[in-house]
Design a protein around this motif. Structure first.
Motif, PDB file in Angstrom:
ATOM      1  N   VAL A 182       0.891  -1.181   0.074  1.00 22.04           N
ATOM      2  CA  VAL A 182      -0.086   0.036  -0.017  1.00 22.04           C
ATOM      3  C   VAL A 182       0.835   1.258   0.013  1.00 22.04           C
ATOM      4  CG1 VAL A 182      -1.611   1.607   1.521  1.00 22.04           C
ATOM      5  CG2 VAL A 182      -1.929  -0.837   1.054  1.00 22.04           C
ATOM      6  N   ALA A 183       1.885   1.296   0.822  1.00 22.55           N
ATOM      7  CA  ALA A 183       2.965   2.339   0.929  1.00 22.55           C
ATOM      8  C   ALA A 183       3.458   2.820  -0.404  1.00 22.55           C
ATOM      9  CB  ALA A 183       3.856   2.137   2.008  1.00 22.55           C
ATOM     10  N   ARG A 184       3.856   1.889  -1.232  1.00 23.91           N
ATOM     11  CA  ARG A 184       4.342   2.406  -2.332  1.00 23.91           C
ATOM     12  C   ARG A 184       3.079   2.653  -3.590  1.00 23.91           C
ATOM     13  NH1 ARG A 184       4.757  -2.626  -5.667  1.00 23.91           N
ATOM     14  NH2 ARG A 184       5.086  -4.572  -4.261  1.00 23.91           N
ATOM     15  N   ILE A 185       2.088   1.888  -3.420  1.00 23.33           N
ATOM     16  CA  ILE A 185       1.206   1.898  -4.743  1.00 23.33           C
ATOM     17  C   ILE A 185       0.449   3.150  -4.613  1.00 23.33           C
ATOM     18  CG2 ILE A 185      -1.075   0.907  -5.527  1.00 23.33           C
ATOM     19  CD1 ILE A 185       0.332  -1.722  -5.166  1.00 23.33           C
ATOM     20  N   VAL A 186       0.143   3.672  -3.267  1.00 26.22           N
ATOM     21  CA  VAL A 186      -0.834   4.862  -2.987  1.00 26.22           C
ATOM     22  C   VAL A 186      -0.127   6.025  -3.551  1.00 26.22           C
ATOM     23  CG1 VAL A 186      -1.959   6.207  -1.425  1.00 26.22           C
ATOM     24  CG2 VAL A 186      -2.371   3.996  -1.329  1.00 26.22           C
ATOM     25  N   PRO A 187       1.373   6.201  -3.252  1.00 26.72           N
ATOM     26  CA  PRO A 187       1.877   7.442  -4.032  1.00 26.72           C
ATOM     27  C   PRO A 187       1.652   7.637  -5.376  1.00 26.72           C
ATOM     28  CG  PRO A 187       3.017   6.634  -2.130  1.00 26.72           C
ATOM     29  CD  PRO A 187       1.903   5.983  -2.380  1.00 26.72           C
ATOM     30  N   CYS A 188       1.998   6.480  -6.104  1.00 24.19           N
ATOM     31  CA  CYS A 188       2.110   6.302  -7.559  1.00 24.19           C
ATOM     32  C   CYS A 188       0.609   6.807  -8.170  1.00 24.19           C
ATOM     33  CB  CYS A 188       2.311   4.902  -7.830  1.00 24.19           C
ATOM     34  SG  CYS A 188       2.176   4.436  -9.786  1.00 24.19           S
ATOM     35  N   TYR A 189      -0.307   5.954  -7.209  1.00 25.09           N
ATOM     36  CA  TYR A 189      -2.067   6.434  -7.921  1.00 25.09           C
ATOM     37  C   TYR A 189      -2.068   7.871  -7.547  1.00 25.09           C
ATOM     38  CZ  TYR A 189      -7.065   6.649  -7.422  1.00 25.09           C
ATOM     39  OH  TYR A 189      -8.171   7.039  -7.960  1.00 25.09           O
ATOM     40  N   LEU A 190      -1.776   8.617  -6.519  1.00 22.26           N
ATOM     41  CA  LEU A 190      -2.185   9.846  -6.310  1.00 22.26           C
ATOM     42  C   LEU A 190      -1.384  10.670  -7.272  1.00 22.26           C
ATOM     43  CD1 LEU A 190      -2.420  10.038  -2.536  1.00 22.26           C
ATOM     44  CD2 LEU A 190      -4.398   9.844  -4.057  1.00 22.26           C
ATOM     45  N   ARG A 191      -0.322  10.488  -7.603  1.00 20.87           N
ATOM     46  CA  ARG A 191       0.924  11.552  -8.514  1.00 20.87           C
ATOM     47  C   ARG A 191       0.452  11.134  -9.895  1.00 20.87           C
ATOM     48  NH1 ARG A 191       5.031   9.762  -4.897  1.00 20.87           N
ATOM     49  NH2 ARG A 191       5.582   8.181  -6.617  1.00 20.87           N
ATOM     50  N   THR A 192       0.065   9.889 -10.479  1.00 17.72           N
ATOM     51  CA  THR A 192       0.096   9.566 -11.851  1.00 17.72           C
ATOM     52  C   THR A 192      -1.104   9.149 -12.171  1.00 17.72           C
ATOM     53  OG1 THR A 192       2.505   8.906 -11.731  1.00 17.72           O
ATOM     54  CG2 THR A 192       1.500   8.447 -13.529  1.00 17.72           C
ATOM     55  N   ILE A 193      -1.760   8.227 -11.528  1.00 20.98           N
ATOM     56  CA  ILE A 193      -2.936   7.471 -12.333  1.00 20.98           C
ATOM     57  C   ILE A 193      -4.148   8.371 -12.109  1.00 20.98           C
ATOM     58  CG2 ILE A 193      -4.399   5.393 -12.177  1.00 20.98           C
ATOM     59  CD1 ILE A 193      -1.889   3.895 -11.425  1.00 20.98           C
ATOM     60  N   GLN A 194      -4.444   8.862 -10.761  1.00 25.03           N
ATOM     61  CA  GLN A 194      -5.467   9.797 -10.507  1.00 25.03           C
ATOM     62  C   GLN A 194      -5.538  10.996 -11.237  1.00 25.03           C
ATOM     63  OE1 GLN A 194      -6.208  12.501  -7.001  1.00 25.03           O
ATOM     64  NE2 GLN A 194      -7.640  10.657  -6.140  1.00 25.03           N
ATOM     65  N   PRO A 195      -4.841  11.619 -11.485  1.00 27.37           N
ATOM     66  CA  PRO A 195      -4.568  12.846 -12.631  1.00 27.37           C
ATOM     67  C   PRO A 195      -5.048  12.295 -13.869  1.00 27.37           C
ATOM     68  CG  PRO A 195      -2.739  13.019 -10.970  1.00 27.37           C
ATOM     69  CD  PRO A 195      -2.948  11.664 -10.901  1.00 27.37           C
ATOM     70  N   ALA A 196      -4.789  11.107 -14.368  1.00 32.29           N
ATOM     71  CA  ALA A 196      -5.150  10.850 -15.695  1.00 32.29           C
ATOM     72  C   ALA A 196      -6.404  10.500 -15.850  1.00 32.29           C
ATOM     73  CB  ALA A 196      -4.306   9.578 -16.241  1.00 32.29           C
ATOM     74  N   VAL A 197      -7.017   9.852 -14.467  1.00 31.67           N
ATOM     75  CA  VAL A 197      -8.593   9.424 -14.454  1.00 31.67           C
ATOM     76  C   VAL A 197      -9.355  10.840 -14.663  1.00 31.67           C
ATOM     77  CG1 VAL A 197     -10.155   8.389 -13.071  1.00 31.67           C
ATOM     78  CG2 VAL A 197      -8.045   7.382 -13.286  1.00 31.67           C
ATOM     79  N   MET A 198      -8.847  11.878 -13.994  1.00 29.46           N
ATOM     80  CA  MET A 198      -9.424  12.999 -14.066  1.00 29.46           C
ATOM     81  C   MET A 198      -9.818  13.817 -15.587  1.00 29.46           C
ATOM     82  SD  MET A 198     -10.645  13.888 -10.893  1.00 29.46           S
ATOM     83  CE  MET A 198     -11.050  11.970 -10.953  1.00 29.46           C
TER      84      MET A 198
END
Length: 212
Positions: free
Chosen positions: A140-156
């Protein structure tokens, strides 16, 4: 009067676990081992792509881990969708949980060395890690930062595909759905399974669908 005729932006995150790997078929603790897909695994990935194609999905971005089974599954899914030109971004943060000393062992060999109860605790618990490996909390500690920095902005900005691994997707689902450590212990994601999230403009989850 001028009317804005632009279609509304859809914000969907589609998570797919890779198809069956050779190590999966053999019942091995796989982790960071770079095991290729079996023929069944290729069919599972293609089937996931066809199910998405039946619903006319088109992705603006895609992400995979750096491991072959996720990369090939992603390519097969995008081929089935008629999007072979969309090249997924690869992130080591999306690699499978590191099983440490369990990597490459089957359950019988692992049980014989450490005991079945200890092995099951390492497999399912949130905080306990196998020797020289990661716990789900570490994942969780390594995946969540990747999600917040890269994946979530793409989803927006549109619909996004993520093809990754059972435990790393469990970690991401835990964060997305705000699951407790006890709840995530019972979460299973089959090879080739699909989870779809619709995100609101404030990044919260509006809806969820599970396929497989």
């Amino acid at each position: 009067m001028i009317h804005d005729c632009k279609a509304p932006v859809t914000r969907h995150l589609v998570l797919v676990r890779h198809g069956q790997s050779v190590a999966n078929r053999s019942g091995l603790f796989t982790g960071l081992l770079d095991s290729p897909l079996t023929e069944q695994g290729r069919m599972e990935a293609e089937a996931a792509g066809r199910r998405l194609a039946e619903r006319s999905w088109r992705f603006s971005a895609a992400f995979t881990s750096t491991l072959t089974r996720a990369i090939v599954s992603g390519r097969l899914i995008l081929d089935a969708l008629g999007q072979p030109g969309l090249v997924p971004q690869r992130f080591a943060a999306l690699d499978e949980r590191d099983y440490g000393d369990l990597s490459g062992l089957d359950k019988i060999a692992a049980d014989a060395r450490w005991g079945a109860e200890r092995i099951e605790t390492w497999r399912r618990s949130y905080a306990e890690a196998p020797p020289n490996g990661e716990s789900l909390r570490d994942t969780v500690a390594r995946i969540v930062p990747c999600y917040l920095r890269t994946i979530q902005p793409a989803v927006m900005g549109g619909d996004v595909l993520v093809v990754a691994h059972g435990n790393c997707l469990r970690a991401l689902v835990m964060a997305l759905e705000d699951l407790s450590p006890a709840e995530v212990e019972h979460l299973e994601l089959a090879t080739g399974s699909v989870r779809i999230y619709e995100l609101a403009a404030d990044t919260t989850i509006k809806a969820r669908w599970i396929d497989g």
